[in-house]
Design a protein around this motif. Structure first.
Motif, PDB file in Angstrom:
ATOM      1  N   GLU A 270       0.703  -1.153  -0.022  1.00 13.93           N
ATOM      2  CA  GLU A 270       0.220   0.087   0.180  1.00 13.93           C
ATOM      3  C   GLU A 270       0.893   1.443   0.026  1.00 13.93           C
ATOM      4  OE1 GLU A 270      -3.155   0.622  -0.521  1.00 13.93           O
ATOM      5  OE2 GLU A 270      -3.619  -1.617  -0.618  1.00 13.93           O
TER       6      GLU A 270
ATOM      7  N   GLU B 117      -5.667   6.774  -3.410  1.00 15.53           N
ATOM      8  CA  GLU B 117      -4.910   6.415  -2.250  1.00 15.53           C
ATOM      9  C   GLU B 117      -6.105   6.022  -1.080  1.00 15.53           C
ATOM     10  OE1 GLU B 117      -2.369   9.200  -0.538  1.00 15.53           O
ATOM     11  OE2 GLU B 117      -1.447   9.600  -2.518  1.00 15.53           O
ATOM     12  N   LYS B 118      -5.990   5.018  -0.536  1.00 12.49           N
ATOM     13  CA  LYS B 118      -6.549   4.620   0.446  1.00 12.49           C
ATOM     14  C   LYS B 118      -6.422   5.189   1.819  1.00 12.49           C
ATOM     15  CE  LYS B 118      -7.166   0.066  -1.275  1.00 12.49           C
ATOM     16  NZ  LYS B 118      -6.908  -1.570  -0.861  1.00 12.49           N
ATOM     17  N   THR B 119      -7.338   5.505   2.522  1.00 14.80           N
ATOM     18  CA  THR B 119      -6.938   6.209   3.873  1.00 14.80           C
ATOM     19  C   THR B 119      -6.425   5.295   4.806  1.00 14.80           C
ATOM     20  OG1 THR B 119      -8.983   5.724   5.001  1.00 14.80           O
ATOM     21  CG2 THR B 119      -9.234   7.694   3.361  1.00 14.80           C
ATOM     22  N   GLU B 120      -5.702   5.583   5.807  1.00 13.27           N
ATOM     23  CA  GLU B 120      -5.063   4.793   6.921  1.00 13.27           C
ATOM     24  C   GLU B 120      -6.109   3.897   7.432  1.00 13.27           C
ATOM     25  OE1 GLU B 120      -2.706   7.282   9.486  1.00 13.27           O
ATOM     26  OE2 GLU B 120      -1.319   7.607   7.810  1.00 13.27           O
ATOM     27  N   LYS B 121      -7.447   4.510   7.712  1.00 15.45           N
ATOM     28  CA  LYS B 121      -8.477   3.777   8.143  1.00 15.45           C
ATOM     29  C   LYS B 121      -9.008   2.589   7.139  1.00 15.45           C
ATOM     30  CE  LYS B 121     -12.078   5.141  11.074  1.00 15.45           C
ATOM     31  NZ  LYS B 121     -13.163   6.372  11.241  1.00 15.45           N
ATOM     32  N   GLU B 122      -8.947   2.757   5.936  1.00 18.66           N
ATOM     33  CA  GLU B 122      -9.232   1.647   5.002  1.00 18.66           C
ATOM     34  C   GLU B 122      -8.206   0.688   5.070  1.00 18.66           C
ATOM     35  OE1 GLU B 122     -11.770   4.362   1.829  1.00 18.66           O
ATOM     36  OE2 GLU B 122      -9.714   4.300   1.807  1.00 18.66           O
ATOM     37  N   ILE B 123      -6.990   1.055   4.771  1.00 16.99           N
ATOM     38  CA  ILE B 123      -5.914   0.210   4.887  1.00 16.99           C
ATOM     39  C   ILE B 123      -5.965  -0.790   6.285  1.00 16.99           C
ATOM     40  CG2 ILE B 123      -3.345  -0.169   5.114  1.00 16.99           C
ATOM     41  CD1 ILE B 123      -3.459   2.560   3.123  1.00 16.99           C
TER      42      ILE B 123
ATOM     43  N   ALA C 299      -8.358  -1.504   8.240  1.00 15.53           N
ATOM     44  CA  ALA C 299      -9.462  -2.256   8.200  1.00 15.53           C
ATOM     45  C   ALA C 299      -9.066  -3.672   7.184  1.00 15.53           C
ATOM     46  CB  ALA C 299     -10.824  -1.987   7.676  1.00 15.53           C
ATOM     47  N   GLU C 300      -8.491  -3.431   6.139  1.00 21.90           N
ATOM     48  CA  GLU C 300      -8.231  -4.373   5.135  1.00 21.90           C
ATOM     49  C   GLU C 300      -7.054  -5.371   5.407  1.00 21.90           C
ATOM     50  OE1 GLU C 300      -5.903  -3.844   0.966  1.00 21.90           O
ATOM     51  OE2 GLU C 300      -7.925  -3.006   0.841  1.00 21.90           O
TER      52      GLU C 300
ATOM     53  N   PRO D 208      -6.054   1.593  13.111  1.00 22.86           N
ATOM     54  CA  PRO D 208      -5.468   2.909  12.360  1.00 22.86           C
ATOM     55  C   PRO D 208      -4.259   3.277  12.898  1.00 22.86           C
ATOM     56  CG  PRO D 208      -7.986   3.115  12.419  1.00 22.86           C
ATOM     57  CD  PRO D 208      -7.562   2.020  13.295  1.00 22.86           C
TER      58      PRO D 208
END
Length: 161
Positions: free
Chosen positions: A16, A25-31, A33-34, A39
């Motif tokens: 990422e 770009e994904k947010t840190e929150k999305e990363i 969760a993935e 976060p």
């Protein structure tokens, strides 16, 4: 105590981080969760990986002519200190002992000077890059008794010009 990332999580985070700027770009929150972490863990890992590269980028031009050692505190941002040593061709990174602030006196003194402009407990997210740059310029042009009332910027360039 912070939770350690698994090798799979670290790899996914690395991928990422490498892909930033090449796609949405994904947010840190999305990363987070993935890959299944909090976060703040993503944020901490990004800081840990970014610091050594920034140090190398800033000091690379001076690696052979004056930067021999770097003394840091024990923060996680210097966990990858070997990147600094490798990138600066042998500059040795030392760590101050815990609760021994006198071992890195320049850092502590500079922090004290910065506190004249940014009080302890301030929200750093509200500070603009322009404001931070102005503080940096003021501090670098401020005469210091330790330098026989010369300025840090003048001393720096007298050694590297």
């Amino acid at each position: 105590m912070t939770k350690q990332l698994t090798s799979k999580q670290r790899y996914l985070l690395f991928v990422e981080h490498q892909n930033r700027g090449t796609r949405k770009e994904k947010t840190e929150k999305e990363i987070a969760a993935e890959i299944g972490v909090h976060p703040s863990t993503v944020s901490r890992e990004y800081r840990r990986n970014a610091m050594p590269k920034a140090v190398v980028r800033l000091l690379y031009a001076y690696r052979l002519t004056g930067v021999l050692t770097i003394t840091t505190d024990n923060g996680g941002e210097f966990a990858d200190h070997k990147t600094i040593t490798k990138g600066l061709k042998g500059v040795v990174v030392y760590f101050a002992d815990y609760y021994c602030s006198w071992q890195k006196g320049l850092v502590e003194n500079t922090n004290k000077l910065i506190r004249q402009y940014i009080p302890k407990g301030s929200d750093f997210s509200s500070l603009t890059p322009k404001f931070i740059r102005e503080i940096r310029i003021k501090l670098n042009k401020r005469p210091r008794e330790k330098l026989n009332y010369s300025t840090p910027v003048a001393e720096f360039f007298s050694h590297f010009s």
